[in-house]
Scaffold this motif. Structure first.
Motif, PDB file in Angstrom:
ATOM      1  N   LEU A 123       0.843  -1.184   0.000  1.00 11.97           N
ATOM      2  CA  LEU A 123       0.000   0.000   0.000  1.00 11.97           C
ATOM      3  C   LEU A 123       0.881   1.237   0.000  1.00 11.97           C
ATOM      4  N   ARG A 125      -8.116   6.754  -1.571  1.00  9.43           N
ATOM      5  CA  ARG A 125      -8.672   6.560  -2.913  1.00  9.43           C
ATOM      6  C   ARG A 125     -10.107   6.063  -2.790  1.00  9.43           C
ATOM      7  N   ASP A 151      -1.983   5.771  -2.388  1.00  7.70           N
ATOM      8  CA  ASP A 151      -3.308   5.284  -2.029  1.00  7.70           C
ATOM      9  C   ASP A 151      -3.896   6.045  -0.844  1.00  7.70           C
ATOM     10  N   LEU A 169     -11.247   2.428  -2.486  1.00  3.66           N
ATOM     11  CA  LEU A 169     -10.692   1.612  -1.408  1.00  3.66           C
ATOM     12  C   LEU A 169     -11.435   1.796  -0.089  1.00  3.66           C
TER      13      LEU A 169
END
Length: 641
Positions: free
Chosen positions: A296, A375, A329, A378
């Motif tokens: 990540l 994001r 992210d 997610l």
């Protein structure tokens, strides 16, 4: 038909028969029948059958099996069965090797034998078959019966048909033969293939990106409409087959959203889920689909804003630096001495990050702000978010020093983000150590989230109760050196080597002694001290206090498993000069692990109002920029002629 009728038609319209007419010499001898095929100019090809005995009496014709055709010299002697077997095998191989897919198993029924005739004329043996005892036989029912073969028979040109009728049968038997398959013209549209015919290998090779286009627009492209493709679309379409079935299968199997079987919906609920790691919403299958390498990207920044009301005109340098290849992210932004209007600050962050990101959570403690952006695709894998605050002031109502923490679980990995502001002063190292100890004991996290590894947790240290911990802020640790000496060392540093300067860093010394931030790490520092600057320039403090440049703004991290966190970048942002501090940026790659659905899921919660306001401002700013480009006269930039 009678014999007289047959002979009459022969005398009126046909040429003389060949010398090898079959006759019967003796009544005791077996009958011989001959097939006389005469090419006629005025009629189609007629077949004449006669049978006579020794006295010339007409004997009723009894059908006999047809005689075998004479083999040409170019064909080696062999049994008929071997010839048929070889020819069938050859035709099968040719149809399998057909590059355009037009051949079929019926090609073996019509095999053309191309023979160069007189005057350079080519005759097809599929339309003309000769033998020793016969002339020319008309096209067989195979090529003229069913509609499919009628279509194939019509593929022969009229010129070839006429030449096949007028060719000399004696010459045909002496010429070398060259075999070739005739082209197939389908009589109707081919049946559509099943959508699931594409193999798993093909589907995996053509796995597409999430920002792919809808393949329904491909049909409109043929009508002249323009199709906009990005890099992933062009790469995908180049590797795809041209048949619609593969497109439909690919679209249904590897679309932006993974297909869900009804049985999966029956077996689990996305809000409560399964306690099994396999097949769960937060399990290994979903984790590998979004993060194949299980890494990540996290972007962490800390900035002491000095309480300025005016924000920078552009925050792109803070969140989207030009030296970064890709966006991350998670974006975690910690602020100390933040601007009075916290909502305006969060709106500016949303405007900068744009529609790809949503604000998962935001918390504050006085002028300490901590914001988490994720994001947007997610957020479904995040748990409910919890936060807690701690003040380190003696008077708790004064909330300028302390810490604020945000905790949540992403898939099966728990995260804790803390931003803090410690006691200031060059010599107040002990007070800063007390601030640290108070925060790790008093920060009440987690509250309802399960501990992913309770065996490694201790009740006296909040940082031991999470898998990945990031602690950043204005720690106020200084350089234990006079300003003149510090500036002299800075002038002699080359290539970003700050080792000689960090030898006098209070935080590095206390961490080495184990007094603060036990178990934490820090990336190598290759940037200049971030404190204290004059506003709007790169000159260190020129006031009467002449504060020593120091590394007060830091980003530290801790993980339960070794090497779970890898540092990608650790630097300062020198382009933002509205404060006496320079922001510090850290980019990390964090190891993820699959989880179980027994955690309280956030169910996609985010700040919708902030998202819409940020997008509205982003659009308005873009429209103003375009309007300014159309009307240069209204620009604030002056031109000197």
């Amino acid at each position: 038909m009678t014999e007289n009728g047959v002979n009459g038609s022969l005398d009126q319209h046909c040429e003389a028969p060949d010398k090898e007419d079959a006759v019967v010499n003796d009544s005791n001898r077996p009958l011989k029948a001959s097939v006389d095929v005469k090419p006629c100019k005025e009629h189609d090809i007629a077949t004449k059958i006669t049978a006579k005995n020794g006295e010339g009496d007409v004997i009723p014709y009894k059908p006999r099996p047809p005689l075998l055709p004479r083999q040409s010299k170019s064909i080696r002697s062999g049994s008929v069965e071997e010839m048929v077997r070889n020819r069938t095998l050859r035709n099968s191989q040719e149809s399998l090797s057909d590059p355009v897919g037009t051949g079929s198993s019926t090609d073996s029924l019509k095999e053309e034998q191309m023979v160069p005739a007189r005057d350079g004329i080519v005759v097809s043996s599929a339309a003309t078959i000769t033998n020793q005892d016969s002339g020319v036989r008309p096209l067989s029912a195979v090529t003229t019966g069913s509609p499919v073969f009628q279509e194939r028979g019509n593929s022969l040109s009229q010129y070839e048909m006429s030449q096949s009728q007028h060719s000399d049968p004696k010459d045909l038997g002496l010429r070398p033969a060259k075999l070739r398959l005739s082209p197939v013209q389908p009589s109707g549209p081919l049946p559509t293939l099943e959508k699931n015919f594409v193999s798993a290998t093909l589907r995996a090779a053509n796995r597409i990106d999430r920002d792919c286009l809808d393949y329904a627009v491909l049909a409109r492209e043929k009508l002249g409409e323009r199709l906009h493709r990005n890099l992933s679309d062009s790469r995908l379409l180049d590797n795809m087959g041209s048949d619609n079935a593969s497109v439909n299968s690919l679209r249904s199997t590897y679309s932006v959203l993974s297909p869900i079987r009804p049985q999966d919906v029956r077996n689990r609920s996305f809000l409560e889920g399964s306690v099994m790691g396999s097949g769960a919403l937060l399990g290994a299958e979903e984790l590998d689909r979004y993060f194949p390498d299980r890494r990540l990207g996290i972007y962490v920044t800390t900035w002491n804003m000095q309480g300025e009301k005016g924000l920078p005109l552009n925050l792109d340098d803070l969140l989207l630096p030009t030296d970064s290849d890709i966006a991350q992210d998670f974006y975690i932004i910690g602020v100390q001495e933040g601007c009075p209007d916290r909502r305006e600050w969060e709106t500016r962050l949303q405007e900068t990050l744009g529609p790809y990101y949503v604000m998962l959570y935001a918390a504050s403690h006085g002028v300490l702000y901590l914001t988490v952006f994720v994001r947007r695709d997610l957020i479904w894998f995040c748990s409910e978010v919890e936060h807690a605050t701690v003040t380190t002031r003696i008077i708790s109502q004064i909330k300028t020093k302390g810490a604020v923490g945000i905790a949540f679980t992403f898939f099966g990995t728990s995260f804790l983000f803390i931003t803090s502001h410690f006691t200031s002063g060059d010599a107040k190292v002990y007070e800063r150590i007390l601030d640290y100890n108070k925060i790790i004991e008093a920060l009440a996290l987690p509250k309802g989230l399960p501990d992913t590894n309770p065996y490694r947790s201790t009740p006296s240290d909040v940082t031991t109760r999470f898998d990945q911990v990031f602690w950043f802020g204005d720690f106020n640790f200084r350089l234990s050196k006079d300003r003149i000496d510090v500036e002299a060392i800075m002038s002699h540093t080359e290539g970003g080597d700050m080792g000689s300067l960090l030898e006098h860093d209070q935080l590095s010394k206390e961490m080495k002694d184990g007094a603060v931030f036990k178990g934490f790490q820090e990336a190598s520092i290759h940037f200049n001290p971030t404190y204290k600057f004059d506003i709007g320039c790169d000159i260190y403090d020129t006031t009467s206090k002449q504060r020593t440049p120091s590394y007060t703004d830091r980003i530290l991290f801790r993980n339960r498993q070794a090497d779970d966190i890898k540092v990608v970048k650790y630097t300062s942002c020198s382009n933002i000069k509205t404060s006496d501090h320079r922001p510090v940026i850290g980019v990390f790659q964090v190891k993820l692990r699959p989880g179980r659905d027994n955690i309280p899921l956030g169910a996609g919660q985010f700040d919708r109002g902030l998202y819409l306001e940020g997008i509205r401002r982003r659009i308005t700013r873009e429209l103003k920029r375009r309007e300014a480009m159309k009307n240069p006269s209204s620009s604030t930039v002056c031109s000197i002629s």
